[in-house]
Design a protein around this motif. Sequence first.
Motif, PDB file in Angstrom:
ATOM      1  N   ARG A 352      55.759  27.753-109.817  1.00 35.74           N
ATOM      2  CA  ARG A 352      56.069  26.332-109.939  1.00 35.74           C
ATOM      3  C   ARG A 352      57.492  26.068-109.458  1.00 35.74           C
ATOM      4  NH1 ARG A 352      55.975  22.586-115.434  1.00 35.74           N
ATOM      5  NH2 ARG A 352      56.651  20.641-114.419  1.00 35.74           N
ATOM      6  N   PRO A 353      57.650  25.385-108.332  1.00 34.79           N
ATOM      7  CA  PRO A 353      59.001  24.987-107.909  1.00 34.79           C
ATOM      8  C   PRO A 353      59.561  23.965-108.896  1.00 34.79           C
ATOM      9  CG  PRO A 353      57.400  24.837-106.098  1.00 34.79           C
ATOM     10  CD  PRO A 353      56.622  24.996-107.367  1.00 34.79           C
ATOM     11  N   LEU A 354      60.744  24.242-109.429  1.00 35.06           N
ATOM     12  CA  LEU A 354      61.357  23.337-110.404  1.00 35.06           C
ATOM     13  C   LEU A 354      62.257  22.315-109.738  1.00 35.06           C
ATOM     14  CD1 LEU A 354      62.274  26.031-113.089  1.00 35.06           C
ATOM     15  CD2 LEU A 354      60.217  24.610-112.966  1.00 35.06           C
ATOM     16  N   SER A 355      62.964  22.740-108.695  1.00 35.75           N
ATOM     17  CA  SER A 355      63.841  21.892-107.913  1.00 35.75           C
ATOM     18  C   SER A 355      64.246  22.705-106.690  1.00 35.75           C
ATOM     19  CB  SER A 355      65.067  21.474-108.733  1.00 35.75           C
ATOM     20  OG  SER A 355      65.910  20.621-107.984  1.00 35.75           O
ATOM     21  N   LYS A 356      65.046  22.150-105.820  1.00 39.15           N
ATOM     22  CA  LYS A 356      65.481  22.908-104.662  1.00 39.15           C
ATOM     23  C   LYS A 356      66.319  24.097-105.113  1.00 39.15           C
ATOM     24  CE  LYS A 356      67.759  22.510-100.179  1.00 39.15           C
ATOM     25  NZ  LYS A 356      68.483  21.618 -99.232  1.00 39.15           N
ATOM     26  N   GLY A 357      65.851  25.309-104.785  1.00 40.36           N
ATOM     27  CA  GLY A 357      66.557  26.519-105.178  1.00 40.36           C
ATOM     28  C   GLY A 357      66.175  27.051-106.546  1.00 40.36           C
ATOM     29  N   PHE A 358      65.193  26.433-107.215  1.00 44.95           N
ATOM     30  CA  PHE A 358      64.771  26.875-108.545  1.00 44.95           C
ATOM     31  C   PHE A 358      63.249  27.015-108.562  1.00 44.95           C
ATOM     32  CE2 PHE A 358      68.802  24.848-109.064  1.00 44.95           C
ATOM     33  CZ  PHE A 358      69.440  25.492-110.121  1.00 44.95           C
ATOM     34  N   ALA A 359      62.753  28.144-109.084  1.00 43.04           N
ATOM     35  CA  ALA A 359      61.310  28.351-109.155  1.00 43.04           C
ATOM     36  C   ALA A 359      60.979  29.283-110.306  1.00 43.04           C
ATOM     37  CB  ALA A 359      60.773  28.927-107.846  1.00 43.04           C
ATOM     38  N   PHE A 360      59.798  29.064-110.880  1.00 46.09           N
ATOM     39  CA  PHE A 360      59.304  29.859-112.002  1.00 46.09           C
ATOM     40  C   PHE A 360      57.957  30.453-111.631  1.00 46.09           C
ATOM     41  CE2 PHE A 360      56.519  29.915-115.792  1.00 46.09           C
ATOM     42  CZ  PHE A 360      57.180  30.870-116.548  1.00 46.09           C
ATOM     43  N   GLY A 361      57.744  31.738-111.952  1.00 46.73           N
ATOM     44  CA  GLY A 361      56.503  32.382-111.562  1.00 46.73           C
ATOM     45  C   GLY A 361      55.953  33.295-112.640  1.00 46.73           C
ATOM     46  N   ILE A 405      66.821  31.359-109.606  1.00 49.28           N
ATOM     47  CA  ILE A 405      67.726  30.227-109.422  1.00 49.28           C
ATOM     48  C   ILE A 405      68.624  30.546-108.235  1.00 49.28           C
ATOM     49  CG2 ILE A 405      67.648  29.582-111.857  1.00 49.28           C
ATOM     50  CD1 ILE A 405      70.434  30.784-112.169  1.00 49.28           C
ATOM     51  N   ASN A 406      68.793  29.569-107.352  1.00 46.91           N
ATOM     52  CA  ASN A 406      69.584  29.781-106.139  1.00 46.91           C
ATOM     53  C   ASN A 406      70.353  28.506-105.781  1.00 46.91           C
ATOM     54  OD1 ASN A 406      68.864  30.514-102.632  1.00 46.91           O
ATOM     55  ND2 ASN A 406      70.645  31.031-103.860  1.00 46.91           N
ATOM     56  N   PRO A 407      71.267  28.069-106.666  1.00 45.58           N
ATOM     57  CA  PRO A 407      72.049  26.868-106.355  1.00 45.58           C
ATOM     58  C   PRO A 407      73.183  27.181-105.384  1.00 45.58           C
ATOM     59  CG  PRO A 407      72.705  27.743-108.473  1.00 45.58           C
ATOM     60  CD  PRO A 407      71.554  28.599-108.008  1.00 45.58           C
ATOM     61  N   LYS A 408      73.572  26.156-104.612  1.00 43.55           N
ATOM     62  CA  LYS A 408      74.684  26.267-103.657  1.00 43.55           C
ATOM     63  C   LYS A 408      75.657  25.124-103.930  1.00 43.55           C
ATOM     64  CE  LYS A 408      71.575  28.164-100.110  1.00 43.55           C
ATOM     65  NZ  LYS A 408      70.359  28.136-100.942  1.00 43.55           N
ATOM     66  N   PHE A 409      76.953  25.449-103.919  1.00 48.57           N
ATOM     67  CA  PHE A 409      77.990  24.462-104.223  1.00 48.57           C
ATOM     68  C   PHE A 409      78.950  24.365-103.040  1.00 48.57           C
ATOM     69  CE2 PHE A 409      76.665  26.654-108.085  1.00 48.57           C
ATOM     70  CZ  PHE A 409      76.247  25.595-108.882  1.00 48.57           C
TER      71      PHE A 409
END
Length: 414
Positions: A352-361, A405-409
Amino acid sequence: MIRYITTCCMGATFWLCAQTLCAQLNERLYTTDSHIDTLRRGQLAIEIDEISFFKDNEFNSTVQKGYTLPGFWLQLKGTHYSLSNLKFEAGIHSIWFWGTTRYPAFAYKDMSVWKGQDYAHNVHVLPYLRLHLALSPSLNIVLGDIYGGANHRLIEPLYNPELNLTSDPESGLQLLYRTSWADIDIWVDWMSYIYELDTHQEAFTAGLSTRFLLTPPKAPLHIYIPVQQLTQHRGGEIDATQTEVQTIVNTSAGIGLTWNADRHVLKNISIEADVAGYKCLKGHISDLVRGGGRYAKLSTQLQDFSLQASYWVSRNYVSMFGSPFYGAVSTKEAGMFYERPSLLHCTIDYVRPLSKGFAFGVQAESYYNLSGRMYSLDDATGARLYQTAAFGNNTNFTIGVCLRINPKFLIKQY
């Protein structure tokens, strides 16, 4: 009765997959984008890439012992798009397993017989560096930590997807060539560097993963021809060991078809068939010198769910990085082999993609050994000594949960 019910359930799963196949969990959750965004030229950013996992392997057969993987891997890195065709990444990569206070000081991506003698305390940490240069719209070169693991799209008899959780990043040199007719990935993963008089062998793996595209990937019927090869070499001229040079090869080739239905629920159905081979070119890795197998896979993607069933039959096959269930060598019973083993492997994934750069499996798997007599080799004559029972409990299960989780700042735009 239990075995009968289990067999019927697996047969039903196989039939369902055949009727209704897939971007698997390892493709949707473990892959990393290997394209350069030309619009990000001059950007300096900080990136966090992390996968938390809990995987329970309930293995009761003679093939492999069961175990549990509770932990996470973490990458902290800075990313700079120096040019429109050049990306630079630098930071650290670490692996943590809950409940341990020391880690073997060696690369976590070699065969199980490779042992580390020294230990690091508290955590396993490696430097991370990647230089990615697009020489043309089709050709890319990567130096340092390459795009490995699930990005190679190797079939499971060649590569165990669990290594996406437990192995260190592959590092060395990589060439990526993408056109309308082919997707080519060539790499060298330098696994063990040696100095003069070192007490272990040099080791590296050269790989090739190619898909020749007979029709476009987004076409209603996508047809492709996969060709894959892994060659691992161990040895060196300057080490102080007396171990012989060893070179082994795993190969595969086949054909795949994907029907891109793109319906509300049903996204696609796929089928792929491959022929795999193994050969020991030099040295003595195993008493099995050469072998091969046949692999057939059916899968479907239904929104966030994907189902897969595969069938494997082999003879004298040994895999460098594949799951032991695809090999003819028992990793649980020393000196034991399987004669023409066959395997039914069923998988259910929920990503389940949670948001851009975030996913649960979540993933559940079942390995069911269908046939294959178990034997050992007589030391004096080399004759096969057969055992009364081949696999013990034929059915083995795994279940795992992952969160990526793969956020970019963005720090600055130059």
